[in-house]
Write a protein that holds these residues in place. Structure first.
Motif, mmCIF file in Angstrom:
data_model
loop_
_atom_site.group_PDB
_atom_site.id
_atom_site.type_symbol
_atom_site.label_atom_id
_atom_site.label_comp_id
_atom_site.label_asym_id
_atom_site.label_seq_id
_atom_site.Cartn_x
_atom_site.Cartn_y
_atom_site.Cartn_z
ATOM 1 N N LYS A 171 49.002 55.190 41.261
ATOM 2 C CA LYS A 171 47.786 55.819 41.808
ATOM 3 C C LYS A 171 47.959 56.087 43.301
ATOM 4 C CE LYS A 171 43.726 54.253 39.195
ATOM 5 N NZ LYS A 171 42.715 53.165 39.215
ATOM 6 N N ASN A 172 48.592 55.153 43.980
ATOM 7 C CA ASN A 172 48.796 55.301 45.425
ATOM 8 C C ASN A 172 50.266 55.583 45.717
ATOM 9 O OD1 ASN A 172 46.017 54.291 46.396
ATOM 10 N ND2 ASN A 172 46.749 52.697 45.004
ATOM 11 N N ALA A 173 50.816 56.511 44.972
ATOM 12 C CA ALA A 173 52.247 56.789 45.099
ATOM 13 C C ALA A 173 52.612 57.082 46.556
ATOM 14 C CB ALA A 173 52.644 57.966 44.216
ATOM 15 N N GLY A 174 53.695 56.502 47.009
ATOM 16 C CA GLY A 174 54.141 56.721 48.390
ATOM 17 C C GLY A 174 53.716 55.607 49.314
ATOM 18 N N LYS A 175 52.639 54.898 48.922
ATOM 19 C CA LYS A 175 52.161 53.835 49.809
ATOM 20 C C LYS A 175 52.905 52.540 49.494
ATOM 21 C CE LYS A 175 48.250 51.277 51.419
ATOM 22 N NZ LYS A 175 47.238 50.396 50.964
ATOM 23 N N VAL A 176 53.226 51.813 50.545
ATOM 24 C CA VAL A 176 53.931 50.539 50.358
ATOM 25 C C VAL A 176 52.902 49.417 50.283
ATOM 26 C CG1 VAL A 176 55.629 48.952 51.290
ATOM 27 C CG2 VAL A 176 55.901 51.393 51.623
ATOM 28 N N PHE A 177 53.021 48.611 49.221
ATOM 29 C CA PHE A 177 52.126 47.452 49.088
ATOM 30 C C PHE A 177 52.931 46.186 49.308
ATOM 31 C CE2 PHE A 177 49.800 50.685 46.891
ATOM 32 C CZ PHE A 177 48.475 50.375 47.104
ATOM 33 N N SER A 178 52.399 45.300 50.144
ATOM 34 C CA SER A 178 53.079 44.013 50.303
ATOM 35 C C SER A 178 52.683 43.112 49.139
ATOM 36 C CB SER A 178 52.686 43.368 51.630
ATOM 37 O OG SER A 178 51.386 42.842 51.524
ATOM 38 N N ILE A 179 53.400 42.029 48.997
ATOM 39 C CA ILE A 179 53.127 41.093 47.894
ATOM 40 C C ILE A 179 51.686 40.605 47.953
ATOM 41 C CG2 ILE A 179 53.655 38.763 47.098
ATOM 42 C CD1 ILE A 179 56.587 39.332 47.644
ATOM 43 N N ASP A 180 51.237 40.268 49.175
ATOM 44 C CA ASP A 180 49.875 39.750 49.324
ATOM 45 C C ASP A 180 48.834 40.783 48.912
ATOM 46 O OD1 ASP A 180 50.909 37.426 50.103
ATOM 47 O OD2 ASP A 180 50.328 37.555 52.237
ATOM 48 N N GLU A 181 49.084 42.033 49.314
ATOM 49 C CA GLU A 181 48.119 43.100 48.984
ATOM 50 C C GLU A 181 48.031 43.272 47.469
ATOM 51 O OE1 GLU A 181 48.441 45.972 52.918
ATOM 52 O OE2 GLU A 181 49.890 46.197 51.273
ATOM 53 N N ILE A 182 49.208 43.312 46.819
ATOM 54 C CA ILE A 182 49.219 43.470 45.360
ATOM 55 C C ILE A 182 48.485 42.298 44.707
ATOM 56 C CG2 ILE A 182 50.712 43.526 43.327
ATOM 57 C CD1 ILE A 182 52.804 44.971 45.084
ATOM 58 N N PHE A 183 48.759 41.097 45.218
ATOM 59 C CA PHE A 183 48.123 39.914 44.635
ATOM 60 C C PHE A 183 46.612 40.014 44.734
ATOM 61 C CE2 PHE A 183 46.690 35.565 44.393
ATOM 62 C CZ PHE A 183 47.515 35.017 43.408
ATOM 63 N N GLU A 184 46.143 40.373 45.919
ATOM 64 C CA GLU A 184 44.696 40.435 46.119
ATOM 65 C C GLU A 184 44.058 41.504 45.239
ATOM 66 O OE1 GLU A 184 44.256 40.735 50.399
ATOM 67 O OE2 GLU A 184 45.187 38.753 50.586
ATOM 68 N N GLN A 185 44.757 42.641 45.064
ATOM 69 C CA GLN A 185 44.215 43.751 44.270
ATOM 70 C C GLN A 185 44.181 43.398 42.778
ATOM 71 O OE1 GLN A 185 43.385 47.029 45.096
ATOM 72 N NE2 GLN A 185 43.755 46.990 47.285
ATOM 73 N N ILE A 186 45.217 42.784 42.296
ATOM 74 C CA ILE A 186 45.329 42.578 40.856
ATOM 75 C C ILE A 186 44.600 41.322 40.401
ATOM 76 C CG2 ILE A 186 46.956 42.347 38.915
ATOM 77 C CD1 ILE A 186 47.083 45.051 40.468
ATOM 78 N N TRP A 187 44.828 40.229 41.157
ATOM 79 C CA TRP A 187 44.216 38.947 40.735
ATOM 80 C C TRP A 187 42.804 38.783 41.300
ATOM 81 C CZ3 TRP A 187 49.428 39.464 40.690
ATOM 82 C CH2 TRP A 187 50.126 38.872 39.643
ATOM 83 N N ASN A 188 42.437 39.653 42.245
ATOM 84 C CA ASN A 188 41.150 39.550 42.928
ATOM 85 C C ASN A 188 40.943 38.189 43.586
ATOM 86 O OD1 ASN A 188 40.070 42.122 42.646
ATOM 87 N ND2 ASN A 188 39.625 41.708 40.483
ATOM 88 N N GLU A 189 42.008 37.626 44.053
ATOM 89 C CA GLU A 189 41.915 36.345 44.768
ATOM 90 C C GLU A 189 42.653 36.511 46.099
ATOM 91 O OE1 GLU A 189 43.618 33.101 42.634
ATOM 92 O OE2 GLU A 189 42.547 33.669 40.793
ATOM 93 N N GLU A 190 42.323 35.593 46.995
ATOM 94 C CA GLU A 190 43.050 35.654 48.253
ATOM 95 C C GLU A 190 44.423 35.025 48.026
ATOM 96 O OE1 GLU A 190 42.663 34.346 52.862
ATOM 97 O OE2 GLU A 190 41.003 33.832 51.514
ATOM 98 N N ALA A 191 45.451 35.704 48.569
ATOM 99 C CA ALA A 191 46.807 35.182 48.400
ATOM 100 C C ALA A 191 47.017 34.048 49.392
ATOM 101 C CB ALA A 191 47.831 36.272 48.659
ATOM 102 N N ILE A 192 47.217 32.865 48.867
ATOM 103 C CA ILE A 192 47.430 31.714 49.753
ATOM 104 C C ILE A 192 48.792 31.103 49.450
ATOM 105 C CG2 ILE A 192 46.629 29.432 50.430
ATOM 106 C CD1 ILE A 192 43.801 30.452 49.513
ATOM 107 N N GLY A 193 49.530 30.891 50.473
ATOM 108 C CA GLY A 193 50.813 30.220 50.326
ATOM 109 C C GLY A 193 51.871 31.107 49.703
ATOM 110 N N ALA A 194 53.061 30.577 49.708
ATOM 111 C CA ALA A 194 54.185 31.364 49.214
ATOM 112 C C ALA A 194 54.231 31.302 47.700
ATOM 113 C CB ALA A 194 55.478 30.821 49.790
ATOM 114 N N ASP A 195 54.378 32.462 47.131
ATOM 115 C CA ASP A 195 54.461 32.521 45.678
ATOM 116 C C ASP A 195 55.244 33.767 45.320
ATOM 117 O OD1 ASP A 195 54.170 32.058 43.066
ATOM 118 O OD2 ASP A 195 51.972 31.971 43.082
#
Lengths: 232, 761
Positions: A171-195
């Motif tokens: 949907k957002n082709a071309g845009k770079v998502f960091s791991i934290d951003e993807i986590f927050e978008q998909i899991w709807n939770e705040e990304a805490i700690g390394a995973d």
């Protein structure tokens, strides 16, 4: 009707091996051992796809490709021992559709041949029937209505989380998502700690939609930054 | 403590020595030194000779007074004798002795009859004495021979004349007591011509010439005015008085003096002889004391300076200061001490000593102070010599050594040479000009010389400046060239014509170095490129046959081969061909990475993100070997400037190693942290399955693997590639091995510009 593939390499054994693989997959194979021969074969036969080596006597692969492109727009796959980035870029820029380095995985070669053919053949008749919920990116098609993902027309099976991640990126082709951003978008939770959960999912997606996951065409890793799907 | 005792002994013996010097000084006669002690008999001494000379003078005077005051016949004092003729305002006058004595008494001058001393009373008249001009004085017959003739000749006044006569009378009495008796060791016969009509024969004992010569010591003035004597040294000035030794008609000696050296009579000679013997005894005693105290001083000095144990020889703070400074301090101290002593002792000296002795005692004081301070320096020098060289801390030696040091082409001497020359010429010039300046009045030559010298001096100064400027310009250029070479720009070429002397040598050397380096670098670059090209081409050429092998092995696998033996063979072929493929790829990459033949696209990379991505990529691999990855990254991004793809390759290799070589069932710890303001560090730690009997350096060298053997997958190039790539990204890869614990750290510079953070790759 059998599709015809021209294999051109100065190493007879390699031509032989490739033709065995392709014939096994039900393709008709024409053989040539240098650029000039390839051009002659093309004049006399109808060919659907060309696999051509770069380093050949008489006429090399690069010049042959240039000459072929003057008349034909069939898919051309360069198969070369030269693995430098510069070589790849040169090959793709002068009109080749794909670049495979030797030594290659036979299965990958076949997969790429099929992929190129599918796109070449389907290029004409995919056009009008695009609904609102369909996202396309090169050979990658996502139908959000029935949650289906096609790569070069082939249906791919993804888990819900994998599907959601891929959908977000396409949907957002071309845009770079960091791991934290993807986590927050998909899991709807705040990304805490390394995973590395997200990274693992991404790898799984790549393994499913890419021919060679190490050299992904669609889901690209931007090392040290995040992930993205290239706009095409 | 022994040492203190010896210091006291030394002090005392030095003081004793000084005292001895003082005592001997008392007995020493000016100018004769100590040699008089050798004259063991009084009559052989200078003292004796001086005494005789005095006596001769006295009898000459006695003869004059005798003639002036005595009667011709009986030789008795005749106060009515005319002794002075003079011209006064009343015309020519003659004075008798009694007249003059009366005149003297009128003015308050009287003589005691017994002691013959002259006393002055306040009762004398205050009349202004009248002026007279003396024409003859019997008690001073040679008076007119000794003054310039002229109008003021003999002019005096009556008071002075009478006092003079009174004094002569007193002298007569004294001399008569002395020489008018025969109870004396001093015997004389004398013929005297006091410018009167007759000669005077004078004697005290009436001994004959032979008798006199047998007395012991004699002195005879012959008629031919020669002196025969056995007195040594011969009394001086006997013949100086011409008037007293006029030739007589008598056929006899002019003067015969004899001294009875048995000293029969108790007179001055006897006393002097006794005193002399006593003096010699005392002086000899003191000489012994002097020698003894000197010896004691020397011994105690040596013992004090040497000390008795290590403690005494230990280096003190004084011994570490430069020798010259020490001497200077002691000299200052000596001067201060001397002035203190001078101030305090002068008063004491004035009370105790005669004027002539004070200078001597001051010298003694100076000597003692100097000596004691010298002893301090001496003992310091001894301690220095024990503790590594007498002149170890000497400034002078340091300067001499610096000047004469052969090292570095004697820079101190070379720099001094020019400076001394320059200064010397300038000083000479200035001195000359100053000298001439006062003489400019004298003549145009000096003026011309002065101006000429000034011009020369200025010219010389300009010349010196030009030389100096040149030297510095050359030095600057050389320095710039050296900096260039040090900074990597080896392509320098200095113009040798612009340099001279030592600088020229340096420049030639520099040019040679530059050319040599240039060639070496070019060759190195060429060789590296050749090597990289070779490896690239070889790996291309290997790939083509390799492709066939892999493909045909694959094709064989697809055939329905049921024979397990053949299947096994094909399996081996499959594995080894794919290993060969990996090897060629790694080799190519390693060669490119180590030769720097790789294009870097620097971007801002989040190290934490990369570590997580890598963790995701390798999860399955870790799981397959039952390893647990413990990843810890900070919450904030850790931006570094790097090429994402290559940094990934570094991480990949490190993770790969951890996955491959860790002991099964252990944990692998990966961590990203910010070490400080500037550095970001990624660390991965694991426990090795095999023994790591290898140094970290060797691990990163090509083809070296932790387990040394080569029989597993992988090329052994992973760490080498990772190290080269990290270095190309201006980072550092550090490997540490602690037993089986293996730790790899990637240290990168942190990226600070937040605005540019997170660029698309």
């Amino acid at each position: 009707m059998k599709q015809t593939i021209l294999v051109c390499d100065d190493e007879k054994e390699i031509v032989e091996a490739i033709s065995i693989y392709l014939q096994t997959e039900g393709f008709e194979v024409l053989k040539a051992y240098d650029g000039n021969e390839a051009l002659k074969v093309l004049e006399n036969n109808k060919v659907d796809l060309i696999i051509i080596d770069v380093m050949m006597p008489e006429l090399d692969g690069i010049h042959a490709t240039l000459k072929i492109r003057e008349k034909l727009d069939i898919p051309i796959i360069i198969l070369s021992a030269k693995s430098e980035d510069a070589d790849k870029i040169l090959g793709l820029n002068i009109g080749a559709d794909d670049y495979i380095t030797k030594p290659f995985n036979p299965l990958e070669l076949v997969a790429r041949v099929k992929s190129q053919l599918r796109r070449y053949v389907q290029l004409g008749n995919i056009g009008g029937s695009v609904s609102q919920a369909v996202y396309k990116c090169g050979g990658l098609t996502i139908n959000d209505d029935n949650k289906e993902v096609f790569v070069d027309g082939e249906l791919i099976k993804l888990t819900p989380i994998e599907y959601n991640i891929l959908l977000l990126l396409v949907k957002n082709a071309g845009k770079v998502f960091s791991i934290d951003e993807i986590f927050e978008q998909i899991w709807n939770e705040e990304a805490i700690g390394a995973d590395n959960t997200v990274a693992v999912h991404i790898r799984h997606i790549r393994e499913k939609i890419e021919i060679n996951p190490r050299e992904p065409r669609y889901l690209k890793v931007v090392w040290g930054v995040g992930y993205k799907v290239e706009k095409q | 403590m022994k040492r203190t005792l010896f210091i006291i002994i030394h002090l005392m013996s030095v003081l004793l020595f000084a005292a001895g010097l003082g005592v001997i000084h008392r007995y020493t006669r000016e100018g004769t030194g100590i040699s008089w002690i050798e004259d063991t008999r009084f009559e052989d001494s200078v003292l004796f000779s001086e005494m005789v000379a005095d006596d001769i003078e006295n009898i000459k005077r006695y003869a004059v007074l005798k003639n002036a005051f005595e009667n011709e016949g009986d030789g008795e004092l005749d106060t009515n004798k005319l002794v002075v003729t003079a011209v006064t305002s009343n015309g020519n006058m003659s004075y008798r002795l009694s007249d003059l004595v009366k005149q003297a008494a009128r003015y308050g001058y009287t003589m005691d009859d017994k002691s013959h001393r002259i006393s002055v009373s306040e009762t004398g008249t205050t009349d202004e004495p009248y002026e007279i001009r003396v024409t003859y004085k019997a008690f001073d017959p040679f008076y007119f021979d000794n003054i310039e003739p002229g109008p003021s000749q003999g002019v005096t006044n009556i008071r002075d004349l009478s006092v003079e006569a009174l004094r002569a009378l007193a002298e007569y009495y004294r001399l008569r007591t002395e020489y008018g008796t025969d109870m004396t060791n001093f015997v004389y016969n004398m013929t005297f011509d006091p410018e009167s009509d007759y000669d005077i024969m004078m004697y005290n004992t009436g001994k004959t010439t032979d008798e006199i010569m047998s007395l012991g010591k004699y002195l005879i003035v012959t008629q031919e005015r020669t002196i025969e004597t056995n007195i040594e040294p011969q009394p001086e000035n006997i013949l100086s008085d011409e008037n007293s030794f006029r030739l007589t008609d008598y056929d006899s000696n002019l003067m015969e003096i004899g001294i009875d050296t048995t000293y029969m009579f108790n007179d001055r000679y006897k006393e002097a002889d006794d005193a002399f013997i006593n003096d010699i005894r005392t002086a000899k005693t003191w000489l012994v004391i002097l020698a003894g105290s000197a010896f004691a001083a020397l011994i105690s000095l040596v013992l004090t300076v040497r000390g008795f144990d290590e403690e005494d020889r230990r280096e003190l703070a004084v011994d570490r200061m430069p020798l010259e400074a020490l001497v200077f301090v002691y000299a200052c101290l000596a001067v201060i001490l001397y002035f203190i002593f001078k101030a305090s002792l002068n008063t004491v000296f004035e009370e105790l000593l005669e004027y002539s002795d004070r200078a001597f005692w001051r010298d003694i004081t100076k000597g003692v102070i100097t000596w004691l301070l010298s002893v301090c320096i001496l003992s310091s020098m001894y301690r220095r010599s024990v503790n590594g060289g007498c002149f170890k801390n000497s400034l002078l030696q340091g300067i001499v050594r610096a000047l004469s040091s052969e090292k570095d082409g004697r820079p101190a001497w070379n720099s001094l040479k020019g400076y001394v020359l320059f200064t010397a010429v300038n000083v000479c010039g200035v001195v000359f000009i100053l000298r001439c300046y006062g003489m400019t009045m004298l003549g145009s030559f000096y003026s011309l010389a002065m101006w000429g010298c000034m011009v020369l001096l200025i010219a010389f100064d300009i010349f010196a400046y030009v030389l100096r400027y040149n030297r510095f310009r050359q030095r600057d250029e050389i320095r710039r060239a050296v900096n260039d070479i040090a900074g990597g720009n080896v392509d320098i070429k200095l113009n040798e014509a612009e340099f001279d002397g030592e600088a020229l040598e340096v420049v030639k050397g520099l040019n040679n170095i530059s050319v040599g380096l240039h060639t070496a670098i070019n060759e190195q670059v060429k060789a590296d490129k050749l090597k990289a090209d070779l490896i690239t081409n070889v790996s291309h050429d290997i790939r083509t046959p390799l492709t066939s092998i892999i493909n045909y092995v694959d094709l064989m696998k697809r055939e329905n081969i049921t024979d397990p033996k053949l299947k096994g063979y094909i399996d081996v072929l499959d594995k080894k061909s794919s290993r060969l493929k990996n090897l060629t790829e790694d080799l190519l990459e390693a060669s490119k990475a180590s030769s720097g033949n790789i294009r870097m696209e620097f971007a801002c990379i989040d190290m934490a993100e990369l570590a997580e991505q890598a963790g995701g990529e390798f999860e399955d691999k870790f799981k397959s070997r039952n390893l647990e990855l413990e990843l810890s990254v900070p919450e904030d991004a850790v931006p570094v400037l790097a090429d994402g793809r290559h940094l990934w390759r570094v991480f990949e290799n490190l993770y790969n190693n951890a996955a491959k070589y860790s002991m099964e069932g252990t944990r692998v710890y990966a961590e990203v942290r910010t070490a400080d303001e500037d550095k970001a560090v990624f660390t991965i730690k694991n426990v090795s399955e095999k023994k790591l009997n290898i140094s970290p350096d060797e691990l990163t060298e090509r083809f070296v693997r932790g387990d040394v053997s080569r029989n597993t997958e992988g090329s052994g190039l992973g760490l080498s590639i990772a190290k080269s790539l990290t270095a190309l990204m201006k980072g550092e890869l550090k490997i540490e091995i602690d037993g089986d614990l293996y730790k790899a750290s990637v240290i990168m510079d942190r990226y600070h510009d937040e605005n540019d953070a997170v660029k698309e790759g």
